[in-house]
Design an enzyme around this catalytic site. Sequence first.
Site, short mmCIF file in Angstrom:
data_model
loop_
_atom_site.label_atom_id
_atom_site.label_comp_id
_atom_site.label_asym_id
_atom_site.label_seq_id
_atom_site.Cartn_x
_atom_site.Cartn_y
_atom_site.Cartn_z
N SER A 40 0.82 -1.22 0.00
CA SER A 40 0.00 0.00 0.00
C SER A 40 0.85 1.26 0.00
O SER A 40 1.71 1.43 0.88
CB SER A 40 -0.85 0.06 1.27
OG SER A 40 -1.68 -1.04 1.36
N HIS A 70 -4.60 0.31 -4.65
CA HIS A 70 -3.83 -0.83 -5.16
C HIS A 70 -4.10 -0.92 -6.66
O HIS A 70 -5.25 -1.09 -7.07
CB HIS A 70 -4.28 -2.14 -4.51
CG HIS A 70 -3.99 -2.22 -3.04
ND1 HIS A 70 -2.95 -2.95 -2.52
CD2 HIS A 70 -4.59 -1.64 -1.99
CE1 HIS A 70 -2.94 -2.82 -1.21
NE2 HIS A 70 -3.93 -2.03 -0.87
N HIS A 92 -5.37 -9.62 -1.29
CA HIS A 92 -5.33 -9.93 0.13
C HIS A 92 -6.33 -11.02 0.49
O HIS A 92 -7.39 -11.15 -0.13
CB HIS A 92 -5.66 -8.67 0.95
CG HIS A 92 -4.65 -7.58 0.83
ND1 HIS A 92 -4.67 -6.67 -0.19
CD2 HIS A 92 -3.58 -7.27 1.60
CE1 HIS A 92 -3.66 -5.83 -0.04
NE2 HIS A 92 -2.98 -6.17 1.03
N TYR A 94 -8.20 -10.92 3.04
CA TYR A 94 -9.44 -10.31 3.54
C TYR A 94 -10.42 -9.93 2.42
O TYR A 94 -11.58 -9.62 2.68
CB TYR A 94 -9.15 -9.08 4.43
CG TYR A 94 -8.43 -7.93 3.76
CD1 TYR A 94 -9.03 -7.14 2.79
CD2 TYR A 94 -7.12 -7.64 4.11
CE1 TYR A 94 -8.37 -6.09 2.19
CE2 TYR A 94 -6.44 -6.58 3.52
CZ TYR A 94 -7.07 -5.81 2.56
OH TYR A 94 -6.40 -4.79 1.96
N GLU A 95 -9.95 -9.97 1.17
CA GLU A 95 -10.86 -9.70 0.05
C GLU A 95 -11.74 -10.91 -0.25
O GLU A 95 -12.64 -10.84 -1.08
CB GLU A 95 -10.06 -9.32 -1.20
CG GLU A 95 -9.38 -7.96 -1.07
CD GLU A 95 -8.39 -7.70 -2.19
OE1 GLU A 95 -8.81 -7.18 -3.24
OE2 GLU A 95 -7.21 -8.04 -2.03
N ALA A 122 2.81 -1.98 4.24
CA ALA A 122 2.60 -0.95 5.26
C ALA A 122 2.18 -1.69 6.51
O ALA A 122 1.42 -2.67 6.43
CB ALA A 122 1.49 0.00 4.81
N MET A 220 -1.56 -7.09 7.35
CA MET A 220 -2.56 -8.04 6.82
C MET A 220 -2.06 -8.73 5.54
O MET A 220 -2.87 -9.16 4.72
CB MET A 220 -3.86 -7.31 6.50
CG MET A 220 -4.44 -6.50 7.65
SD MET A 220 -5.83 -5.53 7.09
CE MET A 220 -6.07 -4.45 8.50
N SER A 221 -0.76 -8.78 5.35
CA SER A 221 -0.26 -9.35 4.08
C SER A 221 1.08 -10.04 4.32
O SER A 221 1.41 -10.41 5.43
CB SER A 221 -0.09 -8.24 3.06
OG SER A 221 0.96 -7.36 3.45
N ASN A 244 1.75 3.67 11.00
CA ASN A 244 0.95 4.18 12.12
C ASN A 244 1.36 3.49 13.41
O ASN A 244 1.94 2.40 13.38
CB ASN A 244 -0.54 3.90 11.87
CG ASN A 244 -0.79 2.42 11.61
OD1 ASN A 244 -0.58 1.93 10.51
ND2 ASN A 244 -1.23 1.71 12.63
N HIS A 256 -7.52 3.79 6.80
CA HIS A 256 -6.73 3.39 5.63
C HIS A 256 -6.07 4.63 5.00
O HIS A 256 -4.94 4.57 4.52
CB HIS A 256 -7.64 2.68 4.62
CG HIS A 256 -6.93 2.15 3.41
ND1 HIS A 256 -5.90 1.23 3.49
CD2 HIS A 256 -7.09 2.42 2.09
CE1 HIS A 256 -5.47 0.95 2.26
NE2 HIS A 256 -6.16 1.66 1.40
#
Length: 281
Positions: A40, A70, A92, A94-95, A122, A220-221, A244, A256
Amino acid sequence: MSCGFFMRKKGCVYMMEDTIKFIDEKTNGFKPEIGIILGSGLGELADEYCEIAISYNEIPHFIKSTVAGHKGRLVFAEINGKKVVMMQGRNHFYEGHSMQEITYPVKVMKKLGVKTLILTNAAGAVNKTFVPADLMLITDHINNMGSNPLIGANDSDLGERFPDMTEIYKHKLIKLAKKCAKKLDMDVREGVYLANSGPSYETPAEIHFARTIGADAVGMSTVPEAIVANYCSMDVLGISCISNAASSPGGEKLSHEEVIETTNKAREKFKKLVLSVIKSL
Ligand code: HPA
């Protein structure tokens, strides 16, 4: 997509043949030695060094990216004398895609000839000494996603049923990246990356848990791709851009947009480091 038994395994072989044939035709047989998966806000490298670009939508058996920010294309270029293939945008878990689907491009890179894979993302800072826009070299990971991309019948042409995971993020590459950072007069952190499935960010209690079990950053990746790359005997370098501070009781809310904004701020530094690593490989 998962190859559950012999007939399906044969299907997978044909799938891979389709994909490689298509890419070979589009790139005139370009044989990359380095692969980079751009996370990201870090895709600019592919905009700057783009000789041939193929949208994931066109590539047989690739899935489309659905997340804003993306891009979703495979970019081929010669950078600092090295042949490189970049994934500008990743898919991802989560998709809603399977672990096997999101890691298919790693197997494709292996077939194209990639030996070294640079994984970028990220990530939220779990380590309290990290600050937004820091770069962290991943020394190891914790898979907290609840699944594994190697579940299913094993393709022994690619790797072992029970792959060793002692040194996914190769020490020699971490050493090289640290040397490059030093030459650039750039501070880099090192640490353990913990992957959750997402898409929700973590609760303060989950961040406390991550810290307790030894994580320095959370995202998350990356972990599914690293598992498959290690399985296929590729050398992996992982770089997290700390976007963050992870959630804390009474802390600021996370979005995001904030993640993208901070990675945008860190991307010059990130690009310099990646370019220097490519040159030194
Ligand atoms: N948590 C999970 N994933 C992330 C974060 C975070 O704080 N920041 C960027 N990706």
